[in-house]
Each structure stands twice: as structure tokens, then as C-alpha cells.
Design an enzyme around this catalytic site. Structure first.
Site, PDB file in Angstrom:
ATOM      1  N   ASP A  10       0.852  -1.180   0.000  1.00 40.13           N
ATOM      2  CA  ASP A  10       0.000   0.000   0.000  1.00 40.13           C
ATOM      3  C   ASP A  10       0.894   1.238   0.000  1.00 40.13           C
ATOM      4  O   ASP A  10       1.607   1.490   0.976  1.00 40.13           O
ATOM      5  CB  ASP A  10      -0.891  -0.035   1.246  1.00 40.13           C
ATOM      6  CG  ASP A  10      -1.850   1.135   1.348  1.00 40.13           C
ATOM      7  OD1 ASP A  10      -1.662   2.143   0.638  1.00 40.13           O
ATOM      8  OD2 ASP A  10      -2.784   1.045   2.160  1.00 40.13           O
ATOM      9  N   ASP A  34      -5.001   7.850  -6.219  1.00 39.65           N
ATOM     10  CA  ASP A  34      -5.295   9.255  -5.938  1.00 39.65           C
ATOM     11  C   ASP A  34      -6.259   9.389  -4.756  1.00 39.65           C
ATOM     12  O   ASP A  34      -6.004  10.129  -3.808  1.00 39.65           O
ATOM     13  CB  ASP A  34      -5.873   9.900  -7.193  1.00 39.65           C
ATOM     14  CG  ASP A  34      -5.977  11.415  -7.118  1.00 39.65           C
ATOM     15  OD1 ASP A  34      -5.269  12.038  -6.302  1.00 39.65           O
ATOM     16  OD2 ASP A  34      -6.759  11.975  -7.899  1.00 39.65           O
TER      17      ASP A  34
END
Length: 168
Positions: A10, A34
């Protein structure tokens, strides 16, 4: 030349000087990487992006370009926002994808970042074939003149990780 590393994980949890965001041109958040960066980083990132839109980029960030903001609550000092191209079968946009990586490293140099983490730009919702996105990313970052000493590609999922490590 930066030393390259590849991990599956991540991006919003990666500790480094600068995290690169695969942003959209509005700079106001979106889906995928995003959205995750904006959610985890908190409102400081959105506020910084809004200020950039107000003062520097009223029509948004052009594809292939990059700009830096605070990283808010992320484990980084900065977020470098870059806009990758949407994949096209009728037009070769490879140079725009390479530019997103080069410009991100240029901005990293400007702000003094020594470590940076990238996602697989354009390889998600923008539809770029993963193997080609990996080839362009790795070769561009490897060949880019930069003061960034350490670049980590933080890849979401086994398929992306395998594509990038196959190029390395």
C-alpha cells in the site's frame, strides 16, 4: 542514478521523503491511488492542491507534468502529483507516461527528496497494459538524471509486482 526497489503493498503506508500520486488533472482527488492518498493524507493535501489550482494551475495539471504538496498525515514529507496519460490504441502516448516519471523525479530534486515511492502510473483505471507500463516506468526511472538516491515502486497486487520485477 537511483537505486530501485520493488515491493507489493500500500503506497499510502510507505515511509519516504516523497510519495508520487497518480493524480488526475484536477488535483482534487479521485479514485484508485489518488483517492487513497487524499483519504489517508487528510484535508491538508486537498487544501494544498486547491491553492495550486487557484494560484498556479487554474486549468489543472497537464498530462506528463508534476507538482508537489505537503503529504499531510502520510508517512512522507511531500506528495508529488503527476498525471499519467490514458492508454490509447490509436495514438502512442508512451512519451507522456515517461514524462510523468521524469517530471516527478525533477520535482523531487527541486524539493530535496532523497527517497521516493511510485505507483504503477496509468496502469489502473487509465488502462495502460501492465507489462508496457512497467517497462516504461523502470527504464525511465533508471535512466533519469536525479539526485534521488532510492526509488521504490510500491505495487498493488501480485500482477503489478510480477510485471515490474520482470523488467528489473
Amino acid at each position: 542514478m537511483a537505486e530501485l526497489h520493488f515491493i507489493q503493498g500500500d503506497l499510502t503506508e510507505h515511509s519516504c521523503d516523497a510519495i508520487v500520486n497518480a493524480a488526475n488533472s484536477s488535483l482534487l482527488g479521485g479514485g484508485g491511488v489518488d483517492g487513497a492518498i487524499h483519504r489517508r493524507g487528510g484535508p491538508e493535501i486537498l487544501q494544498a492542491c486547491q491553492e495550486i489550482r487557484r494560484t498556479q494551475l487554474p486549468t489543472g495539471l497537464p498530462t506528463g507534468q508534476a507538482v508537489a504538496t505537503t503529504a499531510g498525515r502520510l508517512p512522507a514529507r511531500w506528495v508529488i502529483h503527476t498525471v499519467g496519460p490514458v492508454y490509447s490504441t490509436s495514438e502512442d502516448r508512451s512519451e507522456l507516461l515517461a514524462s510523468a516519471y521524469r517530471e516527478s523525479l525533477r520535482v523531487a530534486d527541486e524539493i530535496g527528496a532523497r527517497t521516493a515511492a511510485f505507483p504503477a502510473i496509468s496502469a489502473g483505471i487509465y488502462g495502460w497494459p501492465l507489462d508496457d507500463a512497467a517497462r516504461i516506468a523502470v527504464h525511465t526511472v533508471r535512466d533519469a538524471p536525479t539526485q534521488v538516491a532510492d526509488v521504490t515502486f510500491v505495487l498493488f497486487g501480485e500482477q503489478a509486482y510480477s510485471a515490474f520485477t520482470a523488467v528489473a
